[in-house]
Every structure is written in C-alpha cells, then in structure tokens.
Design a protein around this motif. Structure first.
Motif, PDB file in Angstrom:
ATOM      1  N   HIS A 214      -6.923  12.602  54.320  1.00 55.92           N
ATOM      2  CA  HIS A 214      -6.624  11.269  53.794  1.00 55.92           C
ATOM      3  C   HIS A 214      -7.696  10.817  52.813  1.00 55.92           C
ATOM      4  O   HIS A 214      -7.416  10.063  51.885  1.00 55.92           O
ATOM      5  CB  HIS A 214      -6.503  10.266  54.943  1.00 55.92           C
ATOM      6  N   ASP A 215      -8.921  11.232  53.034  1.00 55.86           N
ATOM      7  CA  ASP A 215      -9.963  11.101  52.022  1.00 55.86           C
ATOM      8  C   ASP A 215     -10.942  12.245  52.227  1.00 55.86           C
ATOM      9  O   ASP A 215     -10.919  12.923  53.251  1.00 55.86           O
ATOM     10  CB  ASP A 215     -10.669   9.741  52.079  1.00 55.86           C
ATOM     11  N   VAL A 216     -11.766  12.501  51.206  1.00 55.36           N
ATOM     12  CA  VAL A 216     -12.784  13.542  51.315  1.00 55.36           C
ATOM     13  C   VAL A 216     -14.015  12.875  51.916  1.00 55.36           C
ATOM     14  O   VAL A 216     -14.662  12.045  51.265  1.00 55.36           O
ATOM     15  CB  VAL A 216     -13.088  14.171  49.946  1.00 55.36           C
ATOM     16  N   TYR A 217     -14.311  13.213  53.143  1.00 52.46           N
ATOM     17  CA  TYR A 217     -15.284  12.451  53.932  1.00 52.46           C
ATOM     18  C   TYR A 217     -16.660  12.417  53.270  1.00 52.46           C
ATOM     19  O   TYR A 217     -17.266  11.352  53.100  1.00 52.46           O
ATOM     20  CB  TYR A 217     -15.352  13.041  55.340  1.00 52.46           C
TER      21      TYR A 217
ATOM     22  N   LEU B  53      -4.123   7.440  40.806  1.00 51.01           N
ATOM     23  CA  LEU B  53      -2.910   6.733  40.397  1.00 51.01           C
ATOM     24  C   LEU B  53      -2.955   6.334  38.922  1.00 51.01           C
ATOM     25  O   LEU B  53      -1.937   6.401  38.230  1.00 51.01           O
ATOM     26  CB  LEU B  53      -2.724   5.478  41.255  1.00 51.01           C
ATOM     27  N   ALA B  54      -4.105   5.906  38.445  1.00 54.94           N
ATOM     28  CA  ALA B  54      -4.207   5.434  37.055  1.00 54.94           C
ATOM     29  C   ALA B  54      -5.590   5.754  36.521  1.00 54.94           C
ATOM     30  O   ALA B  54      -6.595   5.552  37.213  1.00 54.94           O
ATOM     31  CB  ALA B  54      -3.961   3.927  36.985  1.00 54.94           C
ATOM     32  N   ASP B  55      -5.655   6.273  35.309  1.00 57.21           N
ATOM     33  CA  ASP B  55      -6.946   6.498  34.659  1.00 57.21           C
ATOM     34  C   ASP B  55      -7.018   5.883  33.269  1.00 57.21           C
ATOM     35  O   ASP B  55      -8.037   5.976  32.595  1.00 57.21           O
ATOM     36  CB  ASP B  55      -7.274   7.999  34.595  1.00 57.21           C
ATOM     37  N   GLN B  56      -5.914   5.247  32.807  1.00 57.36           N
ATOM     38  CA  GLN B  56      -5.888   4.573  31.518  1.00 57.36           C
ATOM     39  C   GLN B  56      -5.740   3.072  31.736  1.00 57.36           C
ATOM     40  O   GLN B  56      -4.769   2.616  32.352  1.00 57.36           O
ATOM     41  CB  GLN B  56      -4.718   5.095  30.668  1.00 57.36           C
ATOM     42  N   ASP B  57      -6.680   2.328  31.227  1.00 59.68           N
ATOM     43  CA  ASP B  57      -6.620   0.876  31.348  1.00 59.68           C
ATOM     44  C   ASP B  57      -5.388   0.338  30.625  1.00 59.68           C
ATOM     45  O   ASP B  57      -5.148   0.655  29.458  1.00 59.68           O
ATOM     46  CB  ASP B  57      -7.895   0.268  30.739  1.00 59.68           C
ATOM     47  N   GLY B  58      -4.607  -0.482  31.336  1.00 58.83           N
ATOM     48  CA  GLY B  58      -3.446  -1.116  30.744  1.00 58.83           C
ATOM     49  C   GLY B  58      -2.177  -0.309  30.794  1.00 58.83           C
ATOM     50  O   GLY B  58      -1.126  -0.776  30.360  1.00 58.83           O
ATOM     51  N   GLU B  59      -2.212   0.923  31.351  1.00 60.12           N
ATOM     52  CA  GLU B  59      -1.003   1.744  31.420  1.00 60.12           C
ATOM     53  C   GLU B  59      -0.086   1.238  32.539  1.00 60.12           C
ATOM     54  O   GLU B  59       1.040   0.819  32.294  1.00 60.12           O
ATOM     55  CB  GLU B  59      -1.372   3.204  31.643  1.00 60.12           C
ATOM     56  N   ILE B  60      -0.565   1.270  33.797  1.00 58.27           N
ATOM     57  CA  ILE B  60       0.214   0.685  34.896  1.00 58.27           C
ATOM     58  C   ILE B  60      -0.594  -0.383  35.635  1.00 58.27           C
ATOM     59  O   ILE B  60      -0.054  -1.075  36.496  1.00 58.27           O
ATOM     60  CB  ILE B  60       0.713   1.755  35.889  1.00 58.27           C
TER      61      ILE B  60
ATOM     62  N   GLY C  80      -4.965  27.556  45.113  1.00 57.86           N
ATOM     63  CA  GLY C  80      -3.672  28.025  45.586  1.00 57.86           C
ATOM     64  C   GLY C  80      -3.299  27.518  46.958  1.00 57.86           C
ATOM     65  O   GLY C  80      -2.173  27.721  47.415  1.00 57.86           O
ATOM     66  N   ARG C  81      -4.246  26.843  47.629  1.00 58.10           N
ATOM     67  CA  ARG C  81      -3.963  26.309  48.960  1.00 58.10           C
ATOM     68  C   ARG C  81      -4.162  24.805  49.029  1.00 58.10           C
ATOM     69  O   ARG C  81      -4.136  24.219  50.110  1.00 58.10           O
ATOM     70  CB  ARG C  81      -4.851  26.995  50.009  1.00 58.10           C
ATOM     71  N   LEU C  82      -4.368  24.148  47.894  1.00 56.72           N
ATOM     72  CA  LEU C  82      -4.522  22.695  47.840  1.00 56.72           C
ATOM     73  C   LEU C  82      -3.248  22.054  47.309  1.00 56.72           C
ATOM     74  O   LEU C  82      -2.716  22.475  46.272  1.00 56.72           O
ATOM     75  CB  LEU C  82      -5.699  22.317  46.934  1.00 56.72           C
ATOM     76  N   ASP C  83      -2.749  21.051  48.003  1.00 59.03           N
ATOM     77  CA  ASP C  83      -1.528  20.340  47.608  1.00 59.03           C
ATOM     78  C   ASP C  83      -1.854  18.867  47.392  1.00 59.03           C
ATOM     79  O   ASP C  83      -2.436  18.225  48.274  1.00 59.03           O
ATOM     80  CB  ASP C  83      -0.451  20.471  48.692  1.00 59.03           C
TER      81      ASP C  83
ATOM     82  N   ASP D 206      -7.378  14.373  41.519  1.00 58.39           N
ATOM     83  CA  ASP D 206      -8.826  14.198  41.457  1.00 58.39           C
ATOM     84  C   ASP D 206      -9.489  14.741  42.715  1.00 58.39           C
ATOM     85  O   ASP D 206     -10.519  15.424  42.651  1.00 58.39           O
ATOM     86  CB  ASP D 206      -9.170  12.714  41.298  1.00 58.39           C
ATOM     87  N   ASN D 207      -8.911  14.423  43.885  1.00 59.28           N
ATOM     88  CA  ASN D 207      -9.451  14.943  45.141  1.00 59.28           C
ATOM     89  C   ASN D 207      -9.383  16.466  45.176  1.00 59.28           C
ATOM     90  O   ASN D 207     -10.316  17.130  45.634  1.00 59.28           O
ATOM     91  CB  ASN D 207      -8.677  14.383  46.330  1.00 59.28           C
ATOM     92  N   ALA D 208      -8.275  17.013  44.696  1.00 61.08           N
ATOM     93  CA  ALA D 208      -8.110  18.471  44.700  1.00 61.08           C
ATOM     94  C   ALA D 208      -9.163  19.138  43.826  1.00 61.08           C
ATOM     95  O   ALA D 208      -9.783  20.138  44.212  1.00 61.08           O
ATOM     96  CB  ALA D 208      -6.704  18.837  44.238  1.00 61.08           C
ATOM     97  N   GLU D 209      -9.391  18.609  42.628  1.00 62.18           N
ATOM     98  CA  GLU D 209     -10.377  19.182  41.725  1.00 62.18           C
ATOM     99  C   GLU D 209     -11.780  19.064  42.302  1.00 62.18           C
ATOM    100  O   GLU D 209     -12.610  19.972  42.158  1.00 62.18           O
ATOM    101  CB  GLU D 209     -10.301  18.494  40.361  1.00 62.18           C
ATOM    102  N   TYR D 210     -12.047  17.950  42.955  1.00 60.15           N
ATOM    103  CA  TYR D 210     -13.368  17.754  43.555  1.00 60.15           C
ATOM    104  C   TYR D 210     -13.624  18.799  44.638  1.00 60.15           C
ATOM    105  O   TYR D 210     -14.685  19.429  44.677  1.00 60.15           O
ATOM    106  CB  TYR D 210     -13.446  16.342  44.132  1.00 60.15           C
ATOM    107  N   LEU D 211     -12.655  19.006  45.535  1.00 60.56           N
ATOM    108  CA  LEU D 211     -12.825  20.016  46.579  1.00 60.56           C
ATOM    109  C   LEU D 211     -12.903  21.418  45.991  1.00 60.56           C
ATOM    110  O   LEU D 211     -13.695  22.253  46.446  1.00 60.56           O
ATOM    111  CB  LEU D 211     -11.666  19.935  47.576  1.00 60.56           C
ATOM    112  N   ARG D 212     -12.099  21.684  44.981  1.00 60.76           N
ATOM    113  CA  ARG D 212     -12.094  23.015  44.361  1.00 60.76           C
ATOM    114  C   ARG D 212     -13.442  23.338  43.716  1.00 60.76           C
ATOM    115  O   ARG D 212     -13.847  24.503  43.660  1.00 60.76           O
ATOM    116  CB  ARG D 212     -10.962  23.098  43.337  1.00 60.76           C
TER     117      ARG D 212
END
Length: 798
Positions: A513-516, A711-718, A577-580, A563-569
């Motif tokens: 649920h989060d990277v501790y 969820l969002a990395d561009q200011d003003g997009e969503i 290949g085992r991160l979803d 972002d979490n996947a890249e951080y752990l990788r």
C-alpha cells in the motif's frame, strides 16, 4: 533475607555446571562437525523403492508395562473395533511386567497375541519388537490407556492411499471431556531460536485427511515397511517422549508424509502409565535431554545448528539465573545429552543417509499450504480461481485509504473468483461490521490481533512485522490453502509479507500500500525533535533492510503507482517483470455521484484519518503555513476538517474559520458538498484514495506533488499542484474565485478516473494477472516435476 540466601545458594550450586556447559556445547559442536565431515566422505547408498502397503487389514500393537488394570479397562474396545476385520490382529507387547499382565491377557483375551519380553525395553524398544512381530503391512500403535471408537480402524486404512504415506494419526479426545485438549493428534512443529517446538492443535474445521508434523506414538497407524526402514523408535531417546516426533521428522525428510485423520477417534487417559510411575521432575529432565538429542541427530543445516548452540547456552544460563522453565533447556539437560553424544553421532549418520529433503523443507511440508503445493496435483488452468485474501486490518467500515482499496477489491474479486477472506481485527466487536463480506465471499475467517509485543528497539527487524507476527494466523493461512484448494495467496501490506509461502504452484502476491522505508525517509525533514529523528533513522535502516530482503521472495509485488514501481526497481532490479502498478489503487467510480457545481462557496475540505501520522503533519503544516495566507487574500474562506480521531479544537489556529466534523459514516457527502479539496501531504508513499474519491465526485483539488503521487504530475491537468506555501495558497484562492476553471479541472479529473482508475476494470485485469502467474508457475513444474530439488533451487535463487 531468606529468599535472597536461597537464591544465592541455588546460583552457587549451579556454578560448576555453568562453567562446564559452554565447554560441553563447544565440544559437541566440534564433534558433530567432524561427524558430518566423515559422512561427506562415505559412499551414498541407494534408497529402496517405495511400495504401497496392503490396506485390507492391520496389526494393532499395544506396549504394556505393569498396566493390567488399563488393559482390562480398554482392551475390549480394541477387540470390538477389529471384530469385522478377520485378517487383523492384536499384539500386546509386555515389557517385563511384574503385575501378571501377560498371563492375564492370555487368560481373559485368548484372541490377543502376547509378546512377553524378559525385561523392560521402554516404549520405543517394546514397540519395535511389536512391529517386527506384526504380520500385516499396516501397524496401529496404541497406548495401553487408549479407548478406541468402534469405527476407528477403517479411516486409518483409507489414509494409506499411495506409496508416500508413512503414518496416519488418530484424533484424540481425553476420557474426561472437561479436561483441556492438550493432545489432539493434529501436531505442529516449527524451529524457533535454535530449538524444536511442537504442539497439538484442536481444529474442528478440519474434517478430512490433513498433514501433521508427526503421528503420536500411542494413537497412530504406520506403514510397517517404512517404519522398519527408518529404524523404528530410536533408543537414543529412551525411556520415553519424542521418539514419535523423531520418527515423524525422519519420514518427512525421507520424502514421505504423515497425515491426521479426524474420522478415526480414540480416547486417552493422559499419562495413564508414565505419569503414575515417574515424577514430574524426572519427566521434565528426560524431555530437556531429548530435545537436545533430537537436534544433534536430525538437524543437518549448520546455520540452524550454530543458532541452536548459542541459544541453548543462553537459555540454560537464563534458567540458572531466573529459575527453570519447561520451555527452556538447563545445564543438567546439557550434561545428560552430552553423555549420550556418541550414540547421537551414530544416529545422525543414519539420519543423513535417509534424508532426501532439507531441514527447511521438512519443516515446511507438514504445513497445509506447502503440503498441497508439494504433493497434490493442481490444475494449470482452473476454470474459476480460488483466491485467499489476507488483511492485517479491519476492512469494514472502510474508514482509511487502504480500507477503501481492500473493500472495493474484495467486492469485485468476489464476483470474479471464489474469494476466501482472512481479516485481523483489533477487537471481536469489529466482526459484526463485516457481515456484508460474509455474504459475498466463499468463506470468511477472523482473528483478533494480540497486542502488547515489545518494540525491541535493539532488534534489526522493524516493529510492525513483529507486531503482526501470529502463529495462529500462519496456521490459518495454511489450513485455508489446503482445505479451500487455494490457487492464489493475496497478502495486504508489508506486514503480511512474512506469511508468503515459497510455493512452486501457488503464487504469493503482496500489495505494498506504500513503500515503508520511503515513507519514513520522507518524514525525516519535518521532524523537530532530535530524539525522534534518531529513532526514525534507526527504523529507516531496519525497514530498508527488511523490505529489500522480503520483496524478492514474493512471486509478484503490487504497488499503487508507476512512481512506486520505479523507486523499488532502483533498489531491486531483480523485481523487473514482477512489479504491477495498475491493479489495486482504484475505486468503483459508479458509486460516486459526480457533482461539478452547486457546492457551498469558499469552503475547503481536509479529509483523512488522524491515526495516520502523515495526515496529522499535513494538517499542521497547512494551518501554520498555508491557511493564514489564504485567509489574508480571501477572508471568506472556511476550512472543514473530516476524519477519525481529529485533534482537539482548542489546538487549532484561527478556530473561527475552521469547522471540525470528525468521523463521518460516508465521506461522499462532504466530498459532494464543499468547494475545494486540499491535500497538503508532505510524507508517505503510495496513492491517496481520498484524491481518487475527490476526483470521482467532482470536487476540484489542490495538492502537493507528493500528495498527488501516482495520479498527477502536471500542474493544472487534473488538479492544481504546489509544494510552496505561497503557491499552494495562491492556487486555492484562484480556484475559489474562478468556479468555471475549477469545474473544468474537476471534469478532466473525473474522466481520468473513469478511464484509468475504475476498480471494476482494474480488478478484471488483476484476475487475468493471477491466471497468467498460475499458468506460468504450473507449466514450469510440468517441465520440471522434481519437487524437492526444484523447490529448494527456487528458494535459494530468489
């Protein structure tokens, strides 16, 4: 004063053994090492092929020593139970009794064979003599104080269904139904702090054959040929206790299996013979010696042996200083075991020659999940998956972000799979709230979490996994995997990762649920206390060590965002290949009414459970740095705070402009009511479910970049993004004054949620991922069917 003198005298009396014991343990370790060195040089013997026994009859062997009264009382029940099996026989092995037992049996029960021994060979020696004299392939060994059910025999015979079954154990009840069931026949064994631990479990939910660690010597059926191949009960452990445990462990290491049959019922008068003739002190002395000898004979993994010798010395020292305990060794036990070391070495060589699996594997296989994985045929393409979903927290009501993710995933999985649920509760009363899940899941189990574990700041392991370590939960997971024919094990949160199985056929999947350790690192800059920073840095080191060791043992790891996947990788390239990152962090968008207009003007909403420290820190920062700037530019602005366990109102700045609501049953009402959602999160990891809900309901959002991570990395997009207090306040004021821009922002966010974060679509993809992983693991096994070697290779390379 007298107590002090008595304690001092006790320490003084034990001083010679306290000095001698570490020397004896070092010598034992050295001699055992030399023994293993010699074994490696010996030629390997080819083990005999396995054959299935004839299961149409059995020989019942009853060892007896001065138990005439017990035979008179209980032997008739055995004779009655075998009356419909003419090929079966009963053998009473009389161990040199002095009460006329042998003559009594010959006269009173002429249909019973009597094997009269000239001297007492003990339980093990007498039983071995009975096995050698038996005429049938199946031998049922019974204590003389055992009364059997009329139909106890056939279920035992039915358990020998293949050539791998070594023993089938009865279900044991005490003659006195008011007694606690200290023995049941369903045995469990594990290795902890350098020693074997064993117990019996009472499991009314288990109604058919089930694996167990060993079959009780006085209430179990054995394959006679296999029994004799293992050498029978080892005289090393005489006069009593642990001979059956030793034999069961040898069988598992030989690649065989030991089963528990609840349909075969016997009634035991506990310690009817041993307890009457030996003192409790003598029984405890024998047990302490035999537990050490069991290890010196059977444990061949030197990593385990090193820990054994250290913990034995440490625990014996504690017994000397703090008082003896049945759970700990003592110096006298070390001395007694050392005197038997020469015989233990011979037994060790024999045990090594018989072993075909490792110690680790031998302890795993009696567990329900590992047994299913190692011995039972599994479909590579199940028509409907059976999924076991394990949560460390209550799911209902879903009052925190992780609860929402779990609740909505469970609802969708129950539609697509046979979903079996295990939930840990803080209190029994929380079970009632889960009635809805009881209705939609194939099965639900609840276990109340034990509290009060020590924080163990000096330990290299983080506090949270220790807090959620529960042997009953581990047992329940394995029981469900076996009895519910589970295809996929889904574990929630890092603390549940410790329950992942090293399975070959059944994927273990963890949702982080989060990277501790990332969450801890992000909180450090906002800590004001040097003590708090020091403790948190130590926790960070413990967390990163634990997490990076644990995650590679999972078959798949789910995270909230790319972002979490890249951080752990970046830390664990082997997880590639085992991160979803697209299966879990979503919501059921159809359950949220979209209201882009008609909201209360100039109102801000802060939402979050204040049990979660990042929410507390976020609100403090917002009230201290941001809200005063908003009020300065727009005095009409008003803040509404919603969430469980809120801070006291008197602690808030500018209380006249703040409304404290606290906990609400349904967060959708405030999400559809107020003008603007603020998410000033500064620490943590993962996707915030409150942002998903805000986007789905149409409330415009202003967030820090970390708060909108994934969820969002561009200011003003969503949503509007800002990390600086001035910029954050500026975005809030601008959107309050320009409701048309706020509505457009909200519409783009809702469209994004429907397209990418709808839980129904995500869960359908999740199930396809499950299927692909099951297919991959089971097709690999079809190409490489060798169970023990394949599993051990998988364990060491992952």
């Amino acid at each position: 004063m007298n107590r002090f003198l008595a304690g001092a005298w006790k320490l003084l009396r034990g001083l010679p053994l306290a000095i001698l014991s570490p020397i004896l343990l070092v010598l034992a370790a050295f001699v055992i090492f030399l023994c293993d060195l010699v074994w490696w040089l010996l030629p390997r013997r080819r083990l005999p092929p396995e054959t299935a026994p004839d299961v149409h009859a059995a020989s019942v062997v009853i060892p007896n020593w001065n138990g005439r009264d017990l035979l008179e009382k209980y032997l008739p029940s055995v004779i009655a139970a075998l009356s419909d099996s003419p090929r079966s026989e009963i053998i009473v092995v009389d161990n040199g009794s002095e009460d006329g037992s042998a003559q009594f049996v010959r006269e009173r029960f002429p249909q019973v064979r009597v094997l009269a021994l000239e001297r007492n060979l003990g339980f093990g020696g007498g039983s071995n003599a009975g096995f050698r004299a038996a005429r049938n392939d199946i031998v049922v060994l019974l204590n003389s104080d055992m009364r059997v059910d009329r139909n106890f025999l056939q279920p035992l015979l039915d358990g020998f269904s293949d050539d791998k079954t070594f023993a089938v154990s009865c279900q044991i009840f005490f003659s006195d139904p008011g007694k606690p069931r200290e023995e049941t026949g369903l045995t469990e064994g594990w290795w902890l702090q350098g020693a074997l631990r064993v117990r019996h479990r009472a499991e009314p939910e288990i109604r058919g054959l089930y694996p167990c660690f060993y079959g009780g010597g006085g209430s179990c059926a054995f394959d006679r040929k296999k029994f004799l191949e293992l050498g029978g009960f080892d005289e090393l452990l005489k006069p009593f206790y642990l001979e059956d445990t030793d034999l069961g462990y040898l069988a598992w290491k030989r690649g065989w299996k030991v089963l528990y049959q609840p349909a075969s019922v016997v009634y035991h008068e506990h310690r009817g013979t041993i307890g009457k003739r030996f003192s409790e002190a003598h029984i405890q002395a024998v047990l302490k010696k035999n537990f050490l000898l069991f290890t010196w004979k059977n444990i061949h993994d030197w990593r385990w042996l090193v820990s054994h010798f250290f913990f034995t010395w440490a625990a014996a020292t504690l017994s000397w200083m703090a008082g003896d305990s049945p759970e700990r060794p003592n110096f006298s036990g070390i001395l007694r075991a050392f005197l038997d070391l020469p015989r233990a070495l011979g037994a060790r060589v024999r045990a090594r020659r018989l072993s075909v699996v490792t110690d680790r594997e031998a302890f795993r296989r009696p567990l329900g999940g590992h047994y299913r994985d190692a011995f039972l045929p599994l479909r590579s393409e199940p028509s409907r998956l059976a999924v076991l979903f394990v949560s460390p927290y209550p799911i209902c009501p879903p009052i925190h972000g992780g609860g929402v993710f779990m609740y909505q995933t469970v609802r969708e999985l129950a539609r697509l799979c046979d979903l079996h649920l295990i939930v840990m509760l803080d209190h029994e009363r929380e079970r009632e709230a889960h009635a809805e899940l009881d209705q939609i899941c194939a099965s639900t189990e609840y276990i109340v979490r034990l509290e009060g574990r020590q924080k163990a700041l000096g330990s290299a392991e983080p506090h949270a996994p220790r807090e959620f370590r529960n042997r009953d939960l581990a047992w329940l997971i394995h029981r469900q995997i076996y009895t519910r024919a589970i295809d996929v094990l889904q574990l929630e949160y890092l603390v549940m990762g410790q329950y992942a199985g090293r399975f070959r056929h059944i994927p273990s999947i963890l949702f982080e649920h989060d990277v501790y350790f990332q969450s801890i690192a992000r909180r450090l800059p906002y800590m004001s206390s040097s003590l708090e920073r020091t403790v948190s840095r130590w926790e960070y080191l413990r967390a990163i060590r634990y997490e990076l060791r644990l995650l590679p043992r999972l078959d798949r790891v789910q995270v909230c965002s790319r972002d979490n996947a890249e951080y752990l990788r970046s830390f664990l390239p082997q997880l590639n290949g085992r991160l979803d990152d697209g299966f879990r962090a979503g919501i059921d968008t159809s359950g949220y009414e979209f209201r882009p207009s008609g909201r209360e003007p100039y109102t801000l909403l802060f939402l979050g459970s204040f049990r979660h420290l990042p929410n507390v820190e976020a609100l403090e920062w917002f009230l201290r740095e941001v809200f005063p700037r908003i009020r300065k530019d727009e005095p009409r602005a008003r803040l509404v705070i919603v969430g469980s366990d809120p801070p006291p109102r008197h602690s808030l700045r500018d209380p006249e402009a703040i409304e404290m609501i606290g906990f609400v049953e349904d967060v959708r009402e405030p999400l559809m009511r107020y003008s603007l959602f603020v998410c000033p999160i500064l620490a943590g990891s993962g996707v915030r479910v409150k942002l998903l809900e805000a986007f789905a309901t149409g409330i415009p959002v202003v967030s820090t970049r970390l708060g909108a991570e994934g969820l969002a990395d561009q200011d003003g997009e969503i949503c509007a993004l800002a990390d600086d207090p001035e910029a954050f306040a500026g975005h809030v004021v601008h959107l309050l004054r320009h409701p048309d821009e706020a509505e457009a922002l909200a519409r783009r966010a809702r469209a994004e949620m429907v397209a990418k974060r709808d839980m129904r679509v995500m869960t359908e993809r999740l199930v396809e991922c499950y299927r692909a992983e099951v297919r991959k693991m089971r097709s690999e096994i079809a190409r490489n069917p060798e169970p023990s070697a394949g599993l051990e290779a998988r364990t060491t390379t992952r």
